[in-house]
Design a protein around this motif. Structure first.
Motif, PDB file in Angstrom:
ATOM      1  N   PHE A   1      -9.578  -2.902  17.978  1.00 34.43           N
ATOM      2  CA  PHE A   1     -10.264  -2.570  16.699  1.00 34.43           C
ATOM      3  C   PHE A   1      -9.690  -1.498  15.960  1.00 34.43           C
ATOM      4  O   PHE A   1      -9.110  -1.857  14.952  1.00 34.43           O
ATOM      5  CB  PHE A   1     -11.761  -2.614  16.817  1.00 34.43           C
TER       6      PHE A   1
ATOM      7  N   THR B   1      -6.983  -2.590  12.908  1.00 36.94           N
ATOM      8  CA  THR B   1      -7.481  -2.099  11.522  1.00 36.94           C
ATOM      9  C   THR B   1      -6.410  -1.122  10.710  1.00 36.94           C
ATOM     10  O   THR B   1      -6.114  -1.225   9.449  1.00 36.94           O
ATOM     11  CB  THR B   1      -8.893  -1.184  11.611  1.00 36.94           C
TER      12      THR B   1
ATOM     13  N   GLY C   1      -5.862  -7.156  10.494  1.00 42.93           N
ATOM     14  CA  GLY C   1      -6.306  -8.443  11.069  1.00 42.93           C
ATOM     15  C   GLY C   1      -5.284  -9.620  10.650  1.00 42.93           C
ATOM     16  O   GLY C   1      -5.313 -10.869  11.085  1.00 42.93           O
TER      17      GLY C   1
ATOM     18  N   GLU D   1      -6.935 -10.534  14.280  1.00 46.89           N
ATOM     19  CA  GLU D   1      -8.391 -10.325  14.143  1.00 46.89           C
ATOM     20  C   GLU D   1      -9.217 -10.266  15.481  1.00 46.89           C
ATOM     21  O   GLU D   1      -8.898 -11.160  16.337  1.00 46.89           O
ATOM     22  CB  GLU D   1      -8.975 -11.220  13.317  1.00 46.89           C
TER      23      GLU D   1
ATOM     24  N   SER E   1     -12.969  -5.898  14.640  1.00 45.97           N
ATOM     25  CA  SER E   1     -12.494  -5.934  13.352  1.00 45.97           C
ATOM     26  C   SER E   1     -13.214  -6.910  12.541  1.00 45.97           C
ATOM     27  O   SER E   1     -13.416  -6.558  11.235  1.00 45.97           O
ATOM     28  CB  SER E   1     -11.009  -5.947  13.185  1.00 45.97           C
TER      29      SER E   1
ATOM     30  N   TYR F   1     -16.618  -5.633  11.628  1.00 46.73           N
ATOM     31  CA  TYR F   1     -16.383  -4.497  10.572  1.00 46.73           C
ATOM     32  C   TYR F   1     -16.147  -5.075   9.111  1.00 46.73           C
ATOM     33  O   TYR F   1     -16.855  -4.596   8.321  1.00 46.73           O
ATOM     34  CB  TYR F   1     -15.624  -3.458  11.002  1.00 46.73           C
ATOM     35  N   SER F   2     -15.142  -6.116   9.054  1.00 41.35           N
ATOM     36  CA  SER F   2     -14.971  -6.535   7.863  1.00 41.35           C
ATOM     37  C   SER F   2     -16.087  -7.224   7.095  1.00 41.35           C
ATOM     38  O   SER F   2     -16.500  -7.312   6.175  1.00 41.35           O
ATOM     39  CB  SER F   2     -13.645  -7.427   8.056  1.00 41.35           C
TER      40      SER F   2
END
Lengths: 293, 296
Positions: free
Chosen positions: B232, B236, B241, B248, B252, B255-256
């Protein structure tokens, strides 16, 4: 006949070992050294052969990184946040580790496993909930005083860094305190020293080797951390790794390599210097607490 | 009585700051992850609505999540196996063979572990750069142009490029771990094996490996948990990603969704799944690798 063949395979084996060792060493040294060299190259040099040595020492990259990309300001923020975090961590974790490992009281067993459970909580999972919590506090403050203070705050970030490092630090310190014989406390008690005196002047000084390991590990952790800093400092007061992240993103869009590599050097140089000084302690200490971030 | 009271005050003063901060900034957010996963919250509305397990149902059919899932599994398996093999090999070499400069190698191998993930992302951006990158230029010098790749631009190989960076980062750390447990194996075992005529490989499989097995099992759990986390952080910083979701990974995507997209409830549902998954996987791996502990 058979023996000479044995010696030959032995030599071949030795050669094979050295080749693999040197190969791995090269794959680590070359990229790191390359970044250092790239940080003093001029922009035009990046379009030529990547293996060419720098034509001169172009320190302008560092000037640009410090001034235009604000890395100087971020460096200061990183120093402040890292120092404060280490201070908070030691002040909070040392007494807690001492009491949790050497006193039995109601709930002490529960509290020990409670803190130990924290070893399984990873910062990456809780960054957003922490952000939302601070955001909520800020909007509460905004209604009362007109401005918030929890987001973009270096002291709060340091406090959160220290909190997230507590389980590991307490675990590591406790495992040392447990090994000490209880004679020390008994002797101090007979001499009339109170609990606080005993802790500060007898127990904590003895834990010095463990404290140094705690400082080393957490320095690297706090200095290199970026996901909490990125999430909790969306406005001002960015730290170095977040600043470097911006430089990396800028490099992808526009093309100005020099300051980016200068930024990478600024971030990694302190950790490399520290590592070279204390590498033996660090790799030995790792086996005491072995938890990977 | 008075003495007891001062003892209690001492205990409370010492532990309450730690317990309060730990509860406030670690336990409470963790509980929030689970609680928020049951709400629809975010986007443009600031209202929270309890939706039960709806977020999880949506997740089940989210092709982006399924891709992140696949990518994460690929990374966990690749990084664990490759790192394990390299780390054990180098640990065995540095502890058992009389290598000149063994301390130098140990110091160098550990360096990636002290670098910030952002720096590692920067280093590998330079290594993988298609036109001026170190990797492609090496292939150019060796006249192996067919090996030159868009390491971070080609959707089919970018995940392996990420795996390469993760292995690079991890080998030294695990090597030092294995070295310390190999160092505690008594030399007499190897001497006895030598007398019986056992070769190096035989010694390794019948002495070293069984005796450090428990250590290896522990590190398997580390591989799972730390690959989920570090992939991750690296993705990032290095690829965001992309391209087109091909790097991805679990967190990640979480988080997005939660931070970038502000769909907090949905993001937290992803967090719950990943959290549960990583523990289940660690438990299963630990269970199937269980052997009788050899005492020595």
């Amino acid at each position: 006949m058979k023996k000479s063949k044995g010696i030959r395979t032995e030599t071949l084996y030795k050669i094979f070992i050295y080749v693999t060792l040197i190969a791995l060493a090269i794959t680590i040294i070359i990229p790191v050294a390359w970044v250092f060299l790239a940080s003093i190259k001029e922009n035009a040099e990046f379009y030529g052969n990547p293996w060419s040595l720098p034509e001169g020492i172009h320190l302008q990259n560092f000037v640009e990184a410090f001034r235009d990309a604000q890395m100087g300001e971020y460096l200061l923020n990183s120093v402040i946040v890292t120092t404060l975090s280490l201070f908070f961590l030691l002040v909070i974790a040392l007494p807690a580790a001492y009491v949790l490992s050497r006193f039995t009281f109601m709930g002490s067993k529960f509290l020990n496993s409670f803190v130990k459970a924290g070893l399984f909580i990873n910062v990456s999972y809780i960054a957003v909930p922490i952000f939302l919590m601070l955001l909520g506090w800020d909007s509460g403050l905004q209604e009362l005083f007109g401005e918030g203070m929890f987001l973009n705050n270096r002291v709060i970030l340091a406090l959160i860094y220290a909190s997230t490092a507590l389980p590991f630090t307490i675990f590591l310190l406790s495992s040392y305190f447990v090994t000490l014989p209880s004679d020390f406390e008994e002797a101090a008690s007979i001499d009339g020293a109170g609990h606080f005196r005993t802790m500060f002047s007898i127990m904590l000084p003895m834990a010095k080797p463990s404290i140094i390991i705690v400082i080393l590990f957490n320095f690297l952790l706090f200095w290199n951390e970026y996901i909490l800093a990125l999430t909790l400092m969306p406005g001002e007061n960015k730290t170095l790794p977040v600043g470097l992240l911006n430089l990396l993103a800028a490099e992808r869009a526009a093309v100005n390599y020099g300051p980016m590599y200068a930024g990478m050097v600024i971030v990694m140089l302190p950790t490399l210097i520290l590592y070279i000084i204390v590498q033996k302690r660090l790799t030995q200490g790792m086996t005491v607490g072995g938890v990977k971030g | 009585m008075n003495k007891n009271k001062s003892r209690n005050i001492f205990i409370i003063v010492c532990i309450s700051p730690a317990i309060i901060l730990f509860t406030l900034f670690m336990v409470a957010p963790t509980v929030e992850v689970f609680r928020m996963s049951l709400y629809r919250w975010g986007g443009f509305s600031n209202t929270r609505e309890f939706v039960g397990l709806d977020n999880f149902k949506v997740l089940w059919n989210d092709t982006n999540f399924i891709q992140a899932f696949q990518n994460s599994i690929v990374l966990i398996v690749l990084v664990a196996i490759i790192t394990l093999v390299f780390a054990i090999f180098f640990a065995a070499v540095l502890t058992k063979e009389k290598v000149k400069g063994d301390n130098f190698f140990r110091v160098i191998f550990y360096i990636p572990n002290i670098l910030s993930i952002v720096v590692i992302a920067g280093i590998f951006s330079a290594v993988y750069d298609p036109s001026t990158g170190l990797l492609n230029s090496i292939f150019g010098v060796l006249s192996l142009e067919s090996f030159q790749q868009m390491w971070l631009g080609n959707q089919d190989i970018v995940i392996y490029s990420v795996a390469g960076a993760l292995v690079w980062q991890a080998v030294g750390y695990y090597m030092v771990m294995y070295m310390s447990s190999m160092a505690s194996i008594p030399a007499s075992f190897y001497e006895a094996a030598e007398l019986e005529g056992a070769g190096k490989f035989k010694q390794f499989t019948s002495i070293t490996l069984p005796l450090i097995w428990n250590n290896i099992r522990t590190t398997l759990t580390f591989y799972i948990i730390s690959t989920i986390n570090l992939s991750f952080l690296l993705v990032t910083a290095m690829t965001g990603g992309g391209p087109d979701g091909s790097t991805e990974v679990f967190l990640s995507y979480m988080y997005s969704q939660a931070y970038g997209n502000s769909t907090y409830g949905y993001g937290m549902a992803i967090g719950v799944i990943v959290f549960t998954f990583s523990f289940a996987l660690a438990g299963i791996v630990s269970h199937i690798t269980k052997r009788d502990v050899l005492e020595y």
